[in-house]
Design a protein around this motif. Structure first.
Motif, PDB file in Angstrom:
ATOM      1  N   HIS A  54       0.855  -1.186   0.000  1.00 21.57           N
ATOM      2  CA  HIS A  54       0.000   0.000   0.000  1.00 21.57           C
ATOM      3  C   HIS A  54       0.887   1.232   0.000  1.00 21.57           C
ATOM      4  CE1 HIS A  54      -3.042   2.945   1.096  1.00 21.57           C
ATOM      5  NE2 HIS A  54      -2.207   3.364   2.017  1.00 21.57           N
ATOM      6  N   GLY A  55       0.488   2.248  -0.730  1.00 23.48           N
ATOM      7  CA  GLY A  55       1.212   3.503  -0.705  1.00 23.48           C
ATOM      8  C   GLY A  55       0.311   4.648  -1.129  1.00 23.48           C
ATOM      9  N   SER A  56       0.551   5.819  -0.558  1.00 25.05           N
ATOM     10  CA  SER A  56      -0.172   7.023  -0.956  1.00 25.05           C
ATOM     11  C   SER A  56       0.700   8.234  -0.677  1.00 25.05           C
ATOM     12  CB  SER A  56      -1.502   7.142  -0.201  1.00 25.05           C
ATOM     13  OG  SER A  56      -1.259   7.286   1.186  1.00 25.05           O
ATOM     14  N   VAL A  57       0.566   9.245  -1.522  1.00 23.16           N
ATOM     15  CA  VAL A  57       1.305  10.484  -1.329  1.00 23.16           C
ATOM     16  C   VAL A  57       0.433  11.642  -1.790  1.00 23.16           C
ATOM     17  CG1 VAL A  57       2.480  10.421  -3.580  1.00 23.16           C
ATOM     18  CG2 VAL A  57       3.531  11.641  -1.692  1.00 23.16           C
ATOM     19  N   SER A  58       0.515  12.749  -1.063  1.00 21.56           N
ATOM     20  CA  SER A  58      -0.152  13.999  -1.434  1.00 21.56           C
ATOM     21  C   SER A  58       0.906  15.080  -1.499  1.00 21.56           C
ATOM     22  CB  SER A  58      -1.211  14.382  -0.395  1.00 21.56           C
ATOM     23  OG  SER A  58      -2.210  13.402  -0.327  1.00 21.56           O
ATOM     24  N   PHE A  59       0.798  15.959  -2.492  1.00 25.72           N
ATOM     25  CA  PHE A  59       1.807  17.001  -2.641  1.00 25.72           C
ATOM     26  C   PHE A  59       1.189  18.253  -3.244  1.00 25.72           C
ATOM     27  CE2 PHE A  59       1.671  14.525  -6.485  1.00 25.72           C
ATOM     28  CZ  PHE A  59       1.678  15.477  -7.495  1.00 25.72           C
ATOM     29  N   THR A  60       1.860  19.383  -3.008  1.00 24.04           N
ATOM     30  CA  THR A  60       1.502  20.655  -3.628  1.00 24.04           C
ATOM     31  C   THR A  60       2.781  21.304  -4.132  1.00 24.04           C
ATOM     32  OG1 THR A  60      -0.386  20.937  -2.143  1.00 24.04           O
ATOM     33  CG2 THR A  60       0.420  22.908  -3.274  1.00 24.04           C
ATOM     34  N   LEU A  79       3.788   4.484   3.069  1.00 23.87           N
ATOM     35  CA  LEU A  79       4.056   3.321   2.246  1.00 23.87           C
ATOM     36  C   LEU A  79       4.309   2.129   3.153  1.00 23.87           C
ATOM     37  CD1 LEU A  79       5.856   3.069  -0.994  1.00 23.87           C
ATOM     38  CD2 LEU A  79       6.791   1.671   0.830  1.00 23.87           C
ATOM     39  N   ASP A  80       3.692   0.989   2.834  1.00 20.12           N
ATOM     40  CA  ASP A  80       3.901  -0.246   3.583  1.00 20.12           C
ATOM     41  C   ASP A  80       4.555  -1.268   2.676  1.00 20.12           C
ATOM     42  OD1 ASP A  80       2.629   0.467   6.092  1.00 20.12           O
ATOM     43  OD2 ASP A  80       0.758   0.472   4.959  1.00 20.12           O
ATOM     44  N   GLY A  81       5.582  -1.950   3.198  1.00 20.79           N
ATOM     45  CA  GLY A  81       6.269  -2.990   2.444  1.00 20.79           C
ATOM     46  C   GLY A  81       6.414  -4.241   3.278  1.00 20.79           C
ATOM     47  N   THR A  82       6.447  -5.383   2.591  1.00 20.79           N
ATOM     48  CA  THR A  82       6.601  -6.656   3.280  1.00 20.79           C
ATOM     49  C   THR A  82       7.650  -7.496   2.569  1.00 20.79           C
ATOM     50  OG1 THR A  82       5.408  -8.557   4.178  1.00 20.79           O
ATOM     51  CG2 THR A  82       4.709  -7.777   2.015  1.00 20.79           C
ATOM     52  N   ASN A  83       8.382  -8.274   3.346  1.00 20.82           N
ATOM     53  CA  ASN A  83       9.423  -9.174   2.852  1.00 20.82           C
ATOM     54  C   ASN A  83      10.467  -8.423   2.019  1.00 20.82           C
ATOM     55  OD1 ASN A  83      10.552 -11.724   2.911  1.00 20.82           O
ATOM     56  ND2 ASN A  83       9.622 -12.318   0.979  1.00 20.82           N
ATOM     57  N   VAL A  84      10.807  -7.211   2.453  1.00 23.49           N
ATOM     58  CA  VAL A  84      11.730  -6.334   1.735  1.00 23.49           C
ATOM     59  C   VAL A  84      13.175  -6.739   2.034  1.00 23.49           C
ATOM     60  CG1 VAL A  84      12.493  -3.934   1.478  1.00 23.49           C
ATOM     61  CG2 VAL A  84      10.058  -4.450   1.785  1.00 23.49           C
ATOM     62  N   THR A  85      14.017  -6.658   1.008  1.00 21.39           N
ATOM     63  CA  THR A  85      15.459  -6.868   1.153  1.00 21.39           C
ATOM     64  C   THR A  85      16.154  -5.574   0.774  1.00 21.39           C
ATOM     65  OG1 THR A  85      15.301  -9.220   0.613  1.00 21.39           O
ATOM     66  CG2 THR A  85      17.461  -8.183   0.335  1.00 21.39           C
ATOM     67  N   ASP A  99       9.564  -6.101   7.343  1.00 18.95           N
ATOM     68  CA  ASP A  99       8.239  -5.476   7.293  1.00 18.95           C
ATOM     69  C   ASP A  99       8.438  -4.031   7.713  1.00 18.95           C
ATOM     70  OD1 ASP A  99       6.885  -7.768   6.476  1.00 18.95           O
ATOM     71  OD2 ASP A  99       6.596  -8.456   8.525  1.00 18.95           O
ATOM     72  N   VAL A 100       8.020  -3.093   6.845  1.00 20.75           N
ATOM     73  CA  VAL A 100       8.385  -1.694   7.032  1.00 20.75           C
ATOM     74  C   VAL A 100       7.210  -0.777   6.711  1.00 20.75           C
ATOM     75  CG1 VAL A 100       9.301  -1.510   4.672  1.00 20.75           C
ATOM     76  CG2 VAL A 100      10.149   0.046   6.430  1.00 20.75           C
ATOM     77  N   HIS A 101       7.165   0.357   7.435  1.00 18.27           N
ATOM     78  CA  HIS A 101       6.218   1.437   7.152  1.00 18.27           C
ATOM     79  C   HIS A 101       7.018   2.723   7.025  1.00 18.27           C
ATOM     80  CE1 HIS A 101       2.571   3.845   7.188  1.00 18.27           C
ATOM     81  NE2 HIS A 101       3.205   4.664   8.018  1.00 18.27           N
ATOM     82  N   LEU A 102       6.859   3.424   5.903  1.00 17.87           N
ATOM     83  CA  LEU A 102       7.496   4.717   5.688  1.00 17.87           C
ATOM     84  C   LEU A 102       6.426   5.791   5.788  1.00 17.87           C
ATOM     85  CD1 LEU A 102       9.414   2.642   4.202  1.00 17.87           C
ATOM     86  CD2 LEU A 102      10.121   4.553   2.807  1.00 17.87           C
ATOM     87  N   HIS A 103       6.755   6.874   6.485  1.00 18.62           N
ATOM     88  CA  HIS A 103       5.833   7.995   6.625  1.00 18.62           C
ATOM     89  C   HIS A 103       6.578   9.278   6.281  1.00 18.62           C
ATOM     90  CE1 HIS A 103       2.673  10.599   8.018  1.00 18.62           C
ATOM     91  NE2 HIS A 103       3.488  11.160   8.888  1.00 18.62           N
ATOM     92  N   ASP A 106       6.808  15.575   5.977  1.00 18.70           N
ATOM     93  CA  ASP A 106       6.775  16.819   5.218  1.00 18.70           C
ATOM     94  C   ASP A 106       7.889  16.720   4.172  1.00 18.70           C
ATOM     95  OD1 ASP A 106       9.276  17.708   6.426  1.00 18.70           O
ATOM     96  OD2 ASP A 106       8.129  18.351   8.173  1.00 18.70           O
ATOM     97  N   PRO A 107       8.071  17.727   3.326  1.00 23.58           N
ATOM     98  CA  PRO A 107       9.087  17.601   2.272  1.00 23.58           C
ATOM     99  C   PRO A 107      10.504  17.373   2.780  1.00 23.58           C
ATOM    100  CG  PRO A 107       7.601  19.403   1.749  1.00 23.58           C
ATOM    101  CD  PRO A 107       7.255  18.939   3.147  1.00 23.58           C
ATOM    102  N   ASP A 108      10.768  17.610   4.053  1.00 22.23           N
ATOM    103  CA  ASP A 108      12.116  17.473   4.595  1.00 22.23           C
ATOM    104  C   ASP A 108      12.295  16.331   5.585  1.00 22.23           C
ATOM    105  OD1 ASP A 108      13.795  19.155   3.310  1.00 22.23           O
ATOM    106  OD2 ASP A 108      13.908  20.656   4.881  1.00 22.23           O
ATOM    107  N   THR A 109      11.236  15.587   5.927  1.00 20.37           N
ATOM    108  CA  THR A 109      11.322  14.617   7.019  1.00 20.37           C
ATOM    109  C   THR A 109      10.671  13.293   6.640  1.00 20.37           C
ATOM    110  OG1 THR A 109      11.109  16.488   8.551  1.00 20.37           O
ATOM    111  CG2 THR A 109      10.882  14.279   9.477  1.00 20.37           C
ATOM    112  N   LEU A 110      11.429  12.198   6.813  1.00 20.85           N
ATOM    113  CA  LEU A 110      10.933  10.859   6.548  1.00 20.85           C
ATOM    114  C   LEU A 110      11.121  10.003   7.795  1.00 20.85           C
ATOM    115  CD1 LEU A 110       9.892   8.663   4.549  1.00 20.85           C
ATOM    116  CD2 LEU A 110      12.312   8.216   4.012  1.00 20.85           C
ATOM    117  N   ASP A 111      10.037   9.369   8.259  1.00 25.54           N
ATOM    118  CA  ASP A 111      10.104   8.411   9.364  1.00 25.54           C
ATOM    119  C   ASP A 111       9.993   7.002   8.794  1.00 25.54           C
ATOM    120  OD1 ASP A 111      10.291  10.365  11.327  1.00 25.54           O
ATOM    121  OD2 ASP A 111       8.136  10.387  11.717  1.00 25.54           O
ATOM    122  N   ILE A 112      10.850   6.100   9.273  1.00 28.05           N
ATOM    123  CA  ILE A 112      10.843   4.702   8.845  1.00 28.05           C
ATOM    124  C   ILE A 112      10.669   3.839  10.081  1.00 28.05           C
ATOM    125  CG2 ILE A 112      12.140   2.862   7.715  1.00 28.05           C
ATOM    126  CD1 ILE A 112      13.753   5.125   6.301  1.00 28.05           C
TER     127      ILE A 112
END
Length: 192
Positions: A54-60, A79-85, A99-103, A106-112
């Protein structure tokens, strides 16, 4: 989906993108060259297998009428990923079964957030189990980024020390710690 508006000599384009069931091995074919700056080559080289479920992104994006002053003013996503290498440093064994979730905050910050994974250890060490890994990367729009990482690992005492002694990390290979190790199991939390 998206919209484009024109107001006071400025153009504003807002969009949303959603996706599901993407095989990560197809990413180099699906992600156009030139889109994403330096992130595309790094990600397509280092993230090599798994499934995006699953993944989704919104931008302006805003610009002047001549499209000279283009600025990304808003970006969020998940974004959700499974069985990732993936490999996180060249020539260090890969992290697998992730098994990972990316959030994108904002344009400058990514949480994993890695809920579970297995880190292979070179030189015959037993694999490490990774649980509840949290990483925040800031400065995405800058030349250099800062990453803060906190993760819990499980394995034998020898395995995390073998990983930390890897010369490519410049941690215990540069500043060794005199520890006598054995085959006992540990479950430490590491902060970098």
């Amino acid at each position: 989906g998206g919209t484009v508006t024109h107001k006071a000599n400025r153009l504003s384009a807002s969009g949303t993108i959603g996706l599901s069931q993407i095989d990560i091995a197809d990413l180099p074919r699906l992600w156009p060259l030139g889109v994403g700056g330096g992130a595309r080559p790094w990600i397509t080289e280092h993230v090599t297998a798994g499934m995006v479920t699953h993944g989704s992104v919104s931008f302006t994006v805003e610009a002047d009428d001549a499209l000279r002053d283009v600025v990304l003013t808003k970006a969020t996503g998940d974004l959700d990923g499974t069985n990732v290498t993936f490999t996180w440093i060249d020539n260090v064994p890969p992290v697998e079964q992730t098994d990972v979730h990316l959030h994108l905050v904002d344009p400058d910050t990514l949480d994993i957030h890695i809920t579970s994974a297995r880190q292979h250890i070179a030189n015959g060490g037993a694999d490490l189990m990774i649980k509840d890994g949290q990483m925040r990367i800031t400065g995405l729009s800058l030349r250099d980024q800062v990453a803060a990482l906190r993760t819990q690992i499980e394995g034998t005492v020898v395995s995390p020390l073998s990983l930390l002694k890897d010369p490519r990390l410049h941690l215990l290979s540069t500043h060794p710690i005199a520890l006598k190790t054995d085959a006992r199991d540990v479950s430490p939390t590491l902060d970098f």
